[in-house]
Design an enzyme around this catalytic site. Structure first.
Site, PDB file in Angstrom:
ATOM      1  CG  ASN A   9     -12.162  14.826  -0.733  1.00 36.30           C
ATOM      2  OD1 ASN A   9     -12.541  15.418  -1.466  1.00 36.30           O
ATOM      3  ND2 ASN A   9     -12.584  14.275   0.311  1.00 36.30           N
ATOM      4  CE  LYS A  11     -13.448  16.500   3.066  1.00 40.43           C
ATOM      5  NZ  LYS A  11     -13.481  16.421   4.370  1.00 40.43           N
ATOM      6  CG  HIS A  95     -15.182  10.913   1.738  1.00 44.27           C
ATOM      7  ND1 HIS A  95     -16.024  12.142   2.840  1.00 44.27           N
ATOM      8  CD2 HIS A  95     -13.801  11.536   2.027  1.00 44.27           C
ATOM      9  CE1 HIS A  95     -15.008  12.721   3.432  1.00 44.27           C
ATOM     10  NE2 HIS A  95     -13.747  12.505   3.075  1.00 44.27           N
ATOM     11  CD  GLU A  97     -17.085  15.120   4.105  1.00 45.37           C
ATOM     12  OE1 GLU A  97     -17.042  15.601   2.750  1.00 45.37           O
ATOM     13  OE2 GLU A  97     -16.295  15.373   5.042  1.00 45.37           O
ATOM     14  CD  GLU A 165     -10.667  10.128   4.524  1.00 43.80           C
ATOM     15  OE1 GLU A 165      -9.833  11.193   4.492  1.00 43.80           O
ATOM     16  OE2 GLU A 165     -11.678  10.217   4.119  1.00 43.80           O
ATOM     17  N   GLY A 171     -12.071  16.591   9.361  1.00 45.43           N
ATOM     18  CA  GLY A 171     -12.579  17.883   9.480  1.00 45.43           C
ATOM     19  C   GLY A 171     -12.675  18.484  10.943  1.00 45.43           C
ATOM     20  CB  SER A 210      -7.373  16.364  11.388  1.00 47.41           C
ATOM     21  OG  SER A 210      -8.797  16.697  11.442  1.00 47.41           O
TER      22      SER A 210
HETATM   23  P1  PGA Z   1      -9.594  16.597   6.509  1.00 46.30           P
HETATM   24  O1  PGA Z   1     -10.524  15.665   5.682  1.00 46.30           O
HETATM   25  O2  PGA Z   1      -8.246  16.417   6.185  1.00 46.30           O
HETATM   26  O3  PGA Z   1     -10.242  17.959   6.503  1.00 46.30           O
HETATM   27  O4  PGA Z   1      -9.981  15.989   7.879  1.00 46.30           O
HETATM   28  C1  PGA Z   1     -10.302  14.477   5.223  1.00 46.30           C
HETATM   29  C2  PGA Z   1     -11.197  13.846   4.150  1.00 46.30           C
HETATM   30  O5  PGA Z   1     -12.383  14.169   4.318  1.00 46.30           O
HETATM   31  O6  PGA Z   1     -10.727  13.143   3.204  1.00 46.30           O
END
Ligand code: PGA
Length: 248
Positions: A9, A11, A95, A97, A165, A171, A210
């Site tokens: 992903n 983003k 997601h 976010e 997630e 992140g 992560s």
């Molecule tokens: P990350 O993001 O691997 O940077 O933690 C995962 C995601 O948001 O899908």
């Protein structure tokens, strides 16, 4: 046997140069002969180029979001028919976010999901609890609520991949332990099984938060973790390929 799916992903990151480099490297990796699948979610702007670059391969390219309307006066939005026209087949929805920064509710996410499936798309449907919810012991009830509408429409399940997630792991460099993730994945699979046993056995349930080349192997070794949704580590070819290499 379910295949492992490694999805990136991007983003609001990435570039045409990264797209070219990543697709080239994934082609070289020759995953077709193995039990590993790859998928990438670039920005809308890069979808067409990436679909072209990935043509003739099994690398899947998906969109990170979509409008809940099929058309209209909605400045800045992108519709399912637009994605369909350029050959996109997968959409990432729910997601954290989108939930937290753009106030997308469970209702809106379900509306988008239902419409996407009706229009012939496959959906990667994200769920996950906040740190506060985990500390209160509410993880399963949060996941249950996020899945409620979807599970009430079992006909959709054949076109859904669920990604777990935990918000506190996205992140942050903090990963759920393989045991913590497995517990939630098993819970999700049992919920799906109660609606559609066959689908619960074939559905890939991804872990996100992560994921990197150092933790992927232990996570994906768990029986209900069928791959990962990778953010940060999907932005560098060597990191993303490193995840694939470590599970080979
Ligand atoms: P990350 O993001 O691997 O940077 O933690 C995962 C995601 O948001 O899908």
């Amino acid at each position: 046997m379910r295949k492992l799916l490694i999805a990136g992903n991007w983003k609001m990151n990435g570039s045409l140069a990264l797209a070219k480099n990543m697709i080239h490297s994934l082609k070289q990796a020759r995953l077709e002969s193995e039990q590993i699948e790859s998928m990438l979610f670039p920005s809308f702007v890069h979808l067409s180029s990436m679909l072209e670059l990935a043509e003739g391969t099994k690398i899947k390219i998906g969109a990170q979001n979509v409008s809940e309307q099929l058309q209209g006066a909605l400045t800045g939005e992108i519709s399912l028919p637009m994605l369909q026209e350029i050959g996109v087949t997968h959409v990432l929805l729910g997601h954290s976010e989108r939930r937290s920064l753009y106030n997308e509710s469970d209702e809106l996410i379900f509306k988008k999901t239902k419409l996407a499936v009706e229009q012939g798309f496959n959906v990667i449907f994200c769920v996950g609890e906040s740190l506060e919810a985990r500390e209160l012991g509410d993880t399963k009830s949060v996941i249950n609520k996020q899945l409620q509408a979807l599970l009430a429409s079992p006909a959709l399940l054949n076109h859904i991949t669920i990604a777990y997630e935990p918000v506190w792991a996205i992140g942050t460099g903090k990963t759920a332990s393989p045991e913590q993730a497995q517990e939630v994945h098993q819970f999700i699979r049992e919920k799906v099984a109660a609606k559609d046993l066959a689908r619960s056995q074939s559905m890939q349930i991804l872990y996100g938060g992560s994921v990197n080349a150092g933790n992927a192997k232990a996570l994906f070794a768990k029986p209900d973790i069928d791959g990962g949704l990778v953010g940060g580590a999907s932005l560098k070819v060597e990191d993303f390929l490193g995840i694939i290499e470590c599970i080979r």
